[in-house]
Scaffold this motif. Structure first.
Motif, PDB file in Angstrom:
ATOM      1  N   ILE A  77      50.979 -44.961  35.301  1.00  0.00           N
ATOM      2  CA  ILE A  77      51.631 -43.886  34.268  1.00  0.00           C
ATOM      3  C   ILE A  77      50.295 -43.593  33.366  1.00  0.00           C
ATOM      4  O   ILE A  77      50.165 -42.613  32.940  1.00  0.00           O
ATOM      5  CB  ILE A  77      52.720 -44.435  33.526  1.00  0.00           C
ATOM      6  N   ARG A  78      49.860 -44.742  32.929  1.00  0.00           N
ATOM      7  CA  ARG A  78      48.609 -44.379  32.002  1.00  0.00           C
ATOM      8  C   ARG A  78      47.490 -43.561  32.762  1.00  0.00           C
ATOM      9  O   ARG A  78      46.756 -42.956  32.002  1.00  0.00           O
ATOM     10  CB  ARG A  78      48.050 -45.939  31.722  1.00  0.00           C
ATOM     11  N   GLU A  79      47.242 -43.835  33.898  1.00  0.00           N
ATOM     12  CA  GLU A  79      46.241 -42.894  34.430  1.00  0.00           C
ATOM     13  C   GLU A  79      46.673 -41.562  34.692  1.00  0.00           C
ATOM     14  O   GLU A  79      45.998 -40.563  34.491  1.00  0.00           O
ATOM     15  CB  GLU A  79      45.978 -43.393  36.006  1.00  0.00           C
ATOM     16  N   ARG A  80      47.878 -41.166  35.015  1.00  0.00           N
ATOM     17  CA  ARG A  80      48.620 -39.822  34.862  1.00  0.00           C
ATOM     18  C   ARG A  80      48.623 -39.419  33.551  1.00  0.00           C
ATOM     19  O   ARG A  80      48.119 -38.178  33.635  1.00  0.00           O
ATOM     20  CB  ARG A  80      49.903 -39.731  35.739  1.00  0.00           C
ATOM     21  N   ALA A  81      48.914 -40.057  32.514  1.00  0.00           N
ATOM     22  CA  ALA A  81      48.865 -39.685  31.112  1.00  0.00           C
ATOM     23  C   ALA A  81      47.502 -39.265  30.783  1.00  0.00           C
ATOM     24  O   ALA A  81      47.053 -38.201  30.357  1.00  0.00           O
ATOM     25  CB  ALA A  81      49.184 -40.667  30.200  1.00  0.00           C
ATOM     26  N   GLN A  82      46.703 -39.990  31.273  1.00  0.00           N
ATOM     27  CA  GLN A  82      45.083 -39.683  30.819  1.00  0.00           C
ATOM     28  C   GLN A  82      44.476 -38.459  31.589  1.00  0.00           C
ATOM     29  O   GLN A  82      43.911 -37.740  31.097  1.00  0.00           O
ATOM     30  CB  GLN A  82      44.139 -40.889  31.182  1.00  0.00           C
ATOM     31  N   HIS A  83      45.141 -38.254  32.885  1.00  0.00           N
ATOM     32  CA  HIS A  83      44.758 -37.058  33.401  1.00  0.00           C
ATOM     33  C   HIS A  83      45.260 -35.881  32.858  1.00  0.00           C
ATOM     34  O   HIS A  83      44.577 -34.916  32.539  1.00  0.00           O
ATOM     35  CB  HIS A  83      45.203 -37.215  34.947  1.00  0.00           C
ATOM     36  N   VAL A  84      46.400 -36.026  32.397  1.00  0.00           N
ATOM     37  CA  VAL A  84      47.120 -34.683  31.586  1.00  0.00           C
ATOM     38  C   VAL A  84      46.353 -34.580  30.471  1.00  0.00           C
ATOM     39  O   VAL A  84      46.107 -33.438  30.237  1.00  0.00           O
ATOM     40  CB  VAL A  84      48.588 -35.113  31.402  1.00  0.00           C
ATOM     41  N   TRP A  85      46.104 -35.688  29.613  1.00  0.00           N
ATOM     42  CA  TRP A  85      45.358 -35.525  28.589  1.00  0.00           C
ATOM     43  C   TRP A  85      44.055 -34.909  28.663  1.00  0.00           C
ATOM     44  O   TRP A  85      43.496 -33.909  27.996  1.00  0.00           O
ATOM     45  CB  TRP A  85      45.063 -36.810  27.699  1.00  0.00           C
ATOM     46  N   ASN A  86      43.373 -35.457  29.495  1.00  0.00           N
ATOM     47  CA  ASN A  86      41.789 -34.838  29.942  1.00  0.00           C
ATOM     48  C   ASN A  86      42.024 -33.424  30.076  1.00  0.00           C
ATOM     49  O   ASN A  86      40.997 -32.679  30.016  1.00  0.00           O
ATOM     50  CB  ASN A  86      41.020 -35.754  30.900  1.00  0.00           C
ATOM     51  N   ALA A  87      42.678 -33.138  31.008  1.00  0.00           N
ATOM     52  CA  ALA A  87      42.927 -31.736  31.480  1.00  0.00           C
ATOM     53  C   ALA A  87      43.096 -30.686  30.365  1.00  0.00           C
ATOM     54  O   ALA A  87      42.636 -29.676  30.151  1.00  0.00           O
ATOM     55  CB  ALA A  87      43.988 -31.601  32.587  1.00  0.00           C
ATOM     56  N   TYR A  88      44.180 -31.255  29.404  1.00  0.00           N
ATOM     57  CA  TYR A  88      44.572 -30.402  28.173  1.00  0.00           C
ATOM     58  C   TYR A  88      43.529 -30.112  27.204  1.00  0.00           C
ATOM     59  O   TYR A  88      43.064 -28.949  26.878  1.00  0.00           O
ATOM     60  CB  TYR A  88      45.672 -30.998  27.875  1.00  0.00           C
ATOM     61  N   VAL A  89      42.575 -31.250  27.053  1.00  0.00           N
ATOM     62  CA  VAL A  89      41.459 -31.145  25.928  1.00  0.00           C
ATOM     63  C   VAL A  89      40.427 -30.352  26.219  1.00  0.00           C
ATOM     64  O   VAL A  89      39.860 -29.725  26.031  1.00  0.00           O
ATOM     65  CB  VAL A  89      41.154 -32.846  25.702  1.00  0.00           C
ATOM     66  N   ASP A  90      40.324 -30.794  27.859  1.00  0.00           N
ATOM     67  CA  ASP A  90      39.045 -29.904  28.238  1.00  0.00           C
ATOM     68  C   ASP A  90      39.339 -28.340  28.461  1.00  0.00           C
ATOM     69  O   ASP A  90      38.508 -27.640  28.249  1.00  0.00           O
ATOM     70  CB  ASP A  90      38.662 -30.444  29.753  1.00  0.00           C
ATOM     71  N   TRP A  91      40.842 -27.987  28.746  1.00  0.00           N
ATOM     72  CA  TRP A  91      41.048 -26.622  28.948  1.00  0.00           C
ATOM     73  C   TRP A  91      41.067 -26.196  27.482  1.00  0.00           C
ATOM     74  O   TRP A  91      40.584 -24.919  27.224  1.00  0.00           O
ATOM     75  CB  TRP A  91      42.549 -26.229  29.524  1.00  0.00           C
ATOM     76  N   GLY A  92      41.534 -26.821  26.633  1.00  0.00           N
ATOM     77  CA  GLY A  92      41.834 -26.456  25.062  1.00  0.00           C
ATOM     78  C   GLY A  92      40.176 -26.067  24.691  1.00  0.00           C
ATOM     79  O   GLY A  92      39.930 -24.883  23.943  1.00  0.00           O
ATOM     80  N   VAL A  93      39.347 -26.844  24.774  1.00  0.00           N
ATOM     81  CA  VAL A  93      37.912 -26.782  24.354  1.00  0.00           C
ATOM     82  C   VAL A  93      37.250 -25.484  25.126  1.00  0.00           C
ATOM     83  O   VAL A  93      36.493 -24.823  24.527  1.00  0.00           O
ATOM     84  CB  VAL A  93      37.119 -28.082  24.699  1.00  0.00           C
ATOM     85  N   ALA A  94      37.486 -25.308  26.224  1.00  0.00           N
ATOM     86  CA  ALA A  94      36.904 -24.410  27.136  1.00  0.00           C
ATOM     87  C   ALA A  94      37.362 -23.002  26.815  1.00  0.00           C
ATOM     88  O   ALA A  94      36.837 -21.917  26.998  1.00  0.00           O
ATOM     89  CB  ALA A  94      36.922 -24.701  28.519  1.00  0.00           C
ATOM     90  N   GLN A  95      38.712 -23.160  26.421  1.00  0.00           N
ATOM     91  CA  GLN A  95      39.727 -21.749  26.355  1.00  0.00           C
ATOM     92  C   GLN A  95      40.027 -21.602  24.796  1.00  0.00           C
ATOM     93  O   GLN A  95      41.163 -21.632  24.560  1.00  0.00           O
ATOM     94  CB  GLN A  95      40.482 -21.658  27.124  1.00  0.00           C
ATOM     95  N   PRO A  96      39.072 -21.527  24.002  1.00  0.00           N
ATOM     96  CA  PRO A  96      39.614 -21.921  22.562  1.00  0.00           C
ATOM     97  C   PRO A  96      40.760 -20.682  21.979  1.00  0.00           C
ATOM     98  O   PRO A  96      41.811 -20.973  21.337  1.00  0.00           O
ATOM     99  CB  PRO A  96      38.690 -21.927  21.214  1.00  0.00           C
ATOM    100  N   HIS A  97      40.598 -19.541  22.552  1.00  0.00           N
ATOM    101  CA  HIS A  97      41.215 -18.319  22.221  1.00  0.00           C
ATOM    102  C   HIS A  97      42.534 -18.466  22.953  1.00  0.00           C
ATOM    103  O   HIS A  97      43.768 -18.318  22.238  1.00  0.00           O
ATOM    104  CB  HIS A  97      40.661 -17.034  22.339  1.00  0.00           C
ATOM    105  N   ARG A  98      42.615 -18.941  23.931  1.00  0.00           N
ATOM    106  CA  ARG A  98      43.788 -18.837  24.959  1.00  0.00           C
ATOM    107  C   ARG A  98      44.835 -19.903  24.206  1.00  0.00           C
ATOM    108  O   ARG A  98      45.942 -19.778  24.202  1.00  0.00           O
ATOM    109  CB  ARG A  98      43.839 -19.174  26.179  1.00  0.00           C
ATOM    110  N   ARG A  99      44.127 -21.237  23.910  1.00  0.00           N
ATOM    111  CA  ARG A  99      44.688 -22.428  23.179  1.00  0.00           C
ATOM    112  C   ARG A  99      45.119 -21.825  21.857  1.00  0.00           C
ATOM    113  O   ARG A  99      46.368 -22.179  21.680  1.00  0.00           O
ATOM    114  CB  ARG A  99      43.829 -23.533  23.114  1.00  0.00           C
ATOM    115  N   LYS A 100      44.533 -20.994  20.933  1.00  0.00           N
ATOM    116  CA  LYS A 100      45.188 -20.728  19.670  1.00  0.00           C
ATOM    117  C   LYS A 100      46.347 -19.512  20.037  1.00  0.00           C
ATOM    118  O   LYS A 100      47.414 -19.816  19.414  1.00  0.00           O
ATOM    119  CB  LYS A 100      44.139 -20.098  19.100  1.00  0.00           C
TER     120      LYS A 100
END
Length: 190
Positions: free
Chosen positions: A80-103
């Motif tokens: 569960i922790r590995e899956r949660a960290q995958h979701v976290w990493n994907a979300y953070v990386d997407w949000g950093v790469a796509q700040p306008h879309r995130r906003k």
């Protein structure tokens, strides 16, 4: 006879909506969105019957994009922790790469113009994430907090993490990992 709709025009309108809403907010006029897309305002309404429909479709498009990022290489058999960290990493990386879309996705998610049905459809798209959350609660891995509260904690810590990464991109890995540790310790059962 009506001409068939073009996927390219639809995508141009959605991309323009992101650009204009990012700059001017949800109240931005459709005329500005149409102009940014390089189409007549009437053409915009050929693809979206109303501004509300445009906003709801844009919300769903952004949610599906994020879901696709999170689903890529999702460790279905991981802890569960590995899956949660995958979701976290994907979300953070997407949000950093796509700040306008995130906003824009954040603004739309908080707007009363996006229907409850659209918000529910957006959540249904995250089947693996939702299954992991359910399993985490039923197995006792997570504290007995309401799922919406856990999601809000994750969102808040992730936003802070992304803001720091944007300011100090050379610290991306450190901030992403620290943010996850803070989130995990806040929600994981002792």
């Amino acid at each position: 006879m009506a001409r068939p709709k073009s996927e390219d025009k639809r995508n141009a309108i959605l991309a323009a909506a992101i650009q204009v809403i990012d700059a001017q907010g949800i109240g931005a006029p459709t005329a500005k969105i149409a102009k940014a897309a390089g189409v007549a305002e009437g053409t915009l309404f050929t693809y979206f019957a109303s501004k509300d429909e445009l906003l709801n479709q844009l919300y769903l498009e952004l949610k599906m994009e994020l879901r696709d990022v999170m689903a890529s290489h999702f460790p279905r058999t991981g802890s569960i922790r590995e899956r949660a960290q995958h979701v976290w990493n994907a979300y953070v990386d997407w949000g950093v790469a796509q700040p306008h879309r995130r906003k824009v996705m954040t603004m739309l998610g908080a707007s009363h113009l996006v229907t409850d049905a659209s918000k529910a459809a957006g959540m249904e798209a995250f089947a693996d994430v939702n299954a992991t959350i359910h399993e985490a609660f039923t197995s006792g891995v997570l504290r007995n907090h309401p799922p919406a509260f856990v999601s809000a904690i994750m969102g808040s810590i992730a936003e802070t993490t992304m803001d720091f990464i944007a300011r100090e991109p050379q610290q991306h890995g450190q901030y992403r990992n620290t943010g996850f540790e803070v989130f995990w310790h806040a929600v994981a059962a002792p």
